[in-house]
Design a protein around this motif. Structure first.
Motif, PDB file in Angstrom:
ATOM      1  N   GLY A  60      28.323 -17.969 -11.170  1.00 45.03           N
ATOM      2  CA  GLY A  60      27.218 -17.174 -11.035  1.00 45.03           C
ATOM      3  C   GLY A  60      27.387 -15.934 -10.498  1.00 45.03           C
ATOM      4  N   TRP A  61      28.134 -15.865  -9.314  1.00 41.20           N
ATOM      5  CA  TRP A  61      28.488 -14.544  -8.665  1.00 41.20           C
ATOM      6  C   TRP A  61      29.450 -13.697  -9.451  1.00 41.20           C
ATOM      7  CZ3 TRP A  61      33.360 -12.894  -7.203  1.00 41.20           C
ATOM      8  CH2 TRP A  61      33.437 -11.632  -6.447  1.00 41.20           C
ATOM      9  N   TRP A  62      30.142 -14.281 -10.385  1.00 44.10           N
ATOM     10  CA  TRP A  62      31.106 -13.326 -11.244  1.00 44.10           C
ATOM     11  C   TRP A  62      30.396 -12.949 -12.483  1.00 44.10           C
ATOM     12  CZ3 TRP A  62      31.980 -15.524 -16.322  1.00 44.10           C
ATOM     13  CH2 TRP A  62      32.895 -14.841 -16.892  1.00 44.10           C
ATOM     14  N   ALA A  63      29.251 -13.563 -12.901  1.00 41.66           N
ATOM     15  CA  ALA A  63      28.662 -13.619 -14.145  1.00 41.66           C
ATOM     16  C   ALA A  63      27.493 -12.313 -13.533  1.00 41.66           C
ATOM     17  CB  ALA A  63      27.831 -14.612 -14.877  1.00 41.66           C
ATOM     18  N   GLY A  64      27.054 -12.296 -12.523  1.00 41.43           N
ATOM     19  CA  GLY A  64      26.260 -11.244 -11.963  1.00 41.43           C
ATOM     20  C   GLY A  64      26.603  -9.963 -11.636  1.00 41.43           C
ATOM     21  N   GLY A  65      28.030  -9.917 -11.788  1.00 43.74           N
ATOM     22  CA  GLY A  65      28.564  -8.647 -11.451  1.00 43.74           C
ATOM     23  C   GLY A  65      29.329  -8.570 -10.378  1.00 43.74           C
ATOM     24  N   GLY A  66      29.459  -9.545  -9.334  1.00 47.01           N
ATOM     25  CA  GLY A  66      30.175  -9.812  -8.303  1.00 47.01           C
ATOM     26  C   GLY A  66      31.668  -9.487  -8.467  1.00 47.01           C
ATOM     27  N   GLY A  67      32.010  -9.892  -9.600  1.00 49.85           N
ATOM     28  CA  GLY A  67      33.597  -9.922 -10.192  1.00 49.85           C
ATOM     29  C   GLY A  67      33.769  -9.245 -11.431  1.00 49.85           C
ATOM     30  N   GLY A  68      35.132  -9.158 -11.932  1.00 46.55           N
ATOM     31  CA  GLY A  68      35.313  -8.909 -13.073  1.00 46.55           C
ATOM     32  C   GLY A  68      35.322  -7.304 -13.433  1.00 46.55           C
ATOM     33  N   ASP A  69      34.263  -6.663 -13.990  1.00 44.41           N
ATOM     34  CA  ASP A  69      34.388  -5.361 -14.199  1.00 44.41           C
ATOM     35  C   ASP A  69      33.988  -4.479 -13.292  1.00 44.41           C
ATOM     36  OD1 ASP A  69      31.714  -5.732 -14.389  1.00 44.41           O
ATOM     37  OD2 ASP A  69      31.258  -4.821 -16.399  1.00 44.41           O
ATOM     38  N   GLY A  70      33.679  -4.700 -12.068  1.00 41.92           N
ATOM     39  CA  GLY A  70      33.435  -4.025 -10.931  1.00 41.92           C
ATOM     40  C   GLY A  70      31.940  -3.756 -10.698  1.00 41.92           C
ATOM     41  N   GLY A  71      31.058  -4.632 -11.510  1.00 41.54           N
ATOM     42  CA  GLY A  71      29.506  -4.419 -11.077  1.00 41.54           C
ATOM     43  C   GLY A  71      28.884  -3.716 -12.151  1.00 41.54           C
ATOM     44  N   SER A  72      27.596  -3.509 -11.952  1.00 39.05           N
ATOM     45  CA  SER A  72      26.795  -3.029 -12.919  1.00 39.05           C
ATOM     46  C   SER A  72      27.102  -1.242 -13.058  1.00 39.05           C
ATOM     47  CB  SER A  72      25.407  -3.131 -12.655  1.00 39.05           C
ATOM     48  OG  SER A  72      24.868  -4.418 -12.231  1.00 39.05           O
ATOM     49  N   SER A  73      26.241  -0.996 -14.206  1.00 37.25           N
ATOM     50  CA  SER A  73      26.644   0.281 -14.472  1.00 37.25           C
ATOM     51  C   SER A  73      25.347   1.154 -14.184  1.00 37.25           C
ATOM     52  CB  SER A  73      27.047   0.545 -15.998  1.00 37.25           C
ATOM     53  OG  SER A  73      26.063   0.093 -16.769  1.00 37.25           O
ATOM     54  N   LEU A  74      25.027   2.301 -14.275  1.00 38.78           N
ATOM     55  CA  LEU A  74      24.133   3.247 -13.781  1.00 38.78           C
ATOM     56  C   LEU A  74      24.222   4.141 -14.668  1.00 38.78           C
ATOM     57  CD1 LEU A  74      21.657   3.905 -11.984  1.00 38.78           C
ATOM     58  CD2 LEU A  74      23.140   5.210 -10.507  1.00 38.78           C
ATOM     59  N   THR A  75      23.176   4.403 -15.929  1.00 37.94           N
ATOM     60  CA  THR A  75      23.192   5.668 -16.728  1.00 37.94           C
ATOM     61  C   THR A  75      21.996   6.274 -16.665  1.00 37.94           C
ATOM     62  OG1 THR A  75      24.331   3.882 -18.103  1.00 37.94           O
ATOM     63  CG2 THR A  75      23.264   5.923 -19.380  1.00 37.94           C
ATOM     64  N   GLN A  76      21.971   7.762 -16.969  1.00 37.21           N
ATOM     65  CA  GLN A  76      20.606   8.500 -16.833  1.00 37.21           C
ATOM     66  C   GLN A  76      20.825   9.723 -18.011  1.00 37.21           C
ATOM     67  OE1 GLN A  76      20.198  11.566 -13.578  1.00 37.21           O
ATOM     68  NE2 GLN A  76      17.834  10.963 -13.818  1.00 37.21           N
ATOM     69  N   ARG A  77      19.836   9.667 -18.798  1.00 36.76           N
ATOM     70  CA  ARG A  77      19.599  10.707 -19.781  1.00 36.76           C
ATOM     71  C   ARG A  77      18.500  11.467 -19.545  1.00 36.76           C
ATOM     72  NH1 ARG A  77      20.264   9.060 -25.816  1.00 36.76           N
ATOM     73  NH2 ARG A  77      20.596  11.201 -25.895  1.00 36.76           N
ATOM     74  N   ALA A  78      18.483  12.698 -19.308  1.00 36.20           N
ATOM     75  CA  ALA A  78      17.350  13.481 -18.806  1.00 36.20           C
ATOM     76  C   ALA A  78      17.317  15.025 -19.294  1.00 36.20           C
ATOM     77  CB  ALA A  78      17.060  13.295 -17.191  1.00 36.20           C
ATOM     78  N   ARG A  79      16.220  15.492 -19.288  1.00 35.01           N
ATOM     79  CA  ARG A  79      16.074  17.005 -19.672  1.00 35.01           C
ATOM     80  C   ARG A  79      14.725  17.363 -18.589  1.00 35.01           C
ATOM     81  NH1 ARG A  79      15.202  19.998 -25.158  1.00 35.01           N
ATOM     82  NH2 ARG A  79      14.932  22.322 -24.129  1.00 35.01           N
ATOM     83  N   SER A  80      14.965  18.465 -17.934  1.00 37.54           N
ATOM     84  CA  SER A  80      14.053  18.818 -17.241  1.00 37.54           C
ATOM     85  C   SER A  80      14.037  20.438 -17.613  1.00 37.54           C
ATOM     86  CB  SER A  80      13.921  18.583 -15.764  1.00 37.54           C
ATOM     87  OG  SER A  80      15.297  19.223 -15.300  1.00 37.54           O
ATOM     88  N   SER A  81      12.707  20.972 -17.219  1.00 39.11           N
ATOM     89  CA  SER A  81      12.574  22.412 -17.490  1.00 39.11           C
ATOM     90  C   SER A  81      11.414  23.050 -16.525  1.00 39.11           C
ATOM     91  CB  SER A  81      12.031  22.768 -18.763  1.00 39.11           C
ATOM     92  OG  SER A  81      11.017  22.152 -19.297  1.00 39.11           O
ATOM     93  N   GLY A  82      11.197  24.140 -16.615  1.00 46.28           N
ATOM     94  CA  GLY A  82      10.093  24.532 -15.343  1.00 46.28           C
ATOM     95  C   GLY A  82      10.757  24.399 -14.043  1.00 46.28           C
ATOM     96  N   THR A  83       9.692  24.067 -13.068  1.00 49.14           N
ATOM     97  CA  THR A  83      10.312  23.606 -11.737  1.00 49.14           C
ATOM     98  C   THR A  83      10.148  22.077 -11.582  1.00 49.14           C
ATOM     99  OG1 THR A  83       7.758  23.713 -11.057  1.00 49.14           O
ATOM    100  CG2 THR A  83       9.144  25.742 -10.737  1.00 49.14           C
ATOM    101  N   SER A  84      10.535  21.414 -12.720  1.00 54.78           N
ATOM    102  CA  SER A  84      10.302  19.800 -12.588  1.00 54.78           C
ATOM    103  C   SER A  84      11.850  19.327 -11.935  1.00 54.78           C
ATOM    104  CB  SER A  84      10.113  19.039 -14.023  1.00 54.78           C
ATOM    105  OG  SER A  84      11.308  19.516 -14.678  1.00 54.78           O
ATOM    106  N   GLN A  85      11.496  17.946 -11.311  1.00 52.23           N
ATOM    107  CA  GLN A  85      12.907  17.479 -10.646  1.00 52.23           C
ATOM    108  C   GLN A  85      12.738  15.930 -11.336  1.00 52.23           C
ATOM    109  OE1 GLN A  85      12.867  17.727  -6.378  1.00 52.23           O
ATOM    110  NE2 GLN A  85      14.429  16.333  -6.348  1.00 52.23           N
ATOM    111  N   ILE A  86      13.771  15.604 -11.628  1.00 50.93           N
ATOM    112  CA  ILE A  86      14.048  14.202 -12.210  1.00 50.93           C
ATOM    113  C   ILE A  86      15.075  13.463 -11.053  1.00 50.93           C
ATOM    114  CG2 ILE A  86      14.618  12.701 -14.094  1.00 50.93           C
ATOM    115  CD1 ILE A  86      14.073  15.089 -15.980  1.00 50.93           C
ATOM    116  N   THR A  87      14.750  12.449 -10.692  1.00 51.70           N
ATOM    117  CA  THR A  87      15.516  11.623  -9.488  1.00 51.70           C
ATOM    118  C   THR A  87      15.695  10.145 -10.103  1.00 51.70           C
ATOM    119  OG1 THR A  87      14.960  13.083  -8.240  1.00 51.70           O
ATOM    120  CG2 THR A  87      15.898  11.166  -7.251  1.00 51.70           C
ATOM    121  N   GLN A  88      17.050   9.788 -10.138  1.00 46.95           N
ATOM    122  CA  GLN A  88      17.424   8.499 -10.364  1.00 46.95           C
ATOM    123  C   GLN A  88      18.126   7.810  -9.118  1.00 46.95           C
ATOM    124  OE1 GLN A  88      19.858   7.211 -13.596  1.00 46.95           O
ATOM    125  NE2 GLN A  88      18.945   5.310 -13.785  1.00 46.95           N
TER     126      GLN A  88
END
Length: 125
Positions: A60-88
């Protein structure tokens, strides 16, 4: 290997491990289990359950990301305009996995993506 298939491997390995340990407990080549059949089945079941728990934890440790491909991925698609701020913020959960960002910032806006652990990608106009 995809994450769902990894969990299929966990379930299969746990089941096979239980059956092997239960069978070994029933066979009892060292004479460690009780002589009475009902007590032997109970002890063999407990032994099989303990071995299955160890297998499930390790795989389960392996399947949960502890081994194998190096862990989970983090993806962000964002668009901001004006004085806005987007944080992940990944909060460290992404580990050493893949980080990708598709972002567009216009005017005085800011887009920030953080993997956790101090690594940050920022985009501003």
């Amino acid at each position: 290997m995809s994450r769902p298939w990894r969990w299929v491997v966990v379930v299969g390995a746990t089941g096979v491990g239980f059956l092997i340990a239960f069978g070994f407990g029933q066979w009892d080549p060292f004479g460690w289990f009780p002589e009475k059949d009902s007590d032997r089945v109970s002890a063999a079941g407990a032994f099989g359950g303990a071995m299955a728990a160890v297998i499930a934890l390790a795989v389960g440790w392996w399947a949960g990301g502890g081994g194998g491909d190096g862990g989970s991925s983090l993806t962000q698609r964002a668009r901001s305009s004006g004085t806005s701020q987007i944080t992940q913020d990944g909060g460290g959960a992404a580990g050493t996995g893949r980080v990708s960002q598709q972002a567009r910032a216009d005017d005085d806006s800011r887009i920030r993506q953080s993997r956790g652990g101090g690594e940050t990608e920022e985009q501003s106009p």
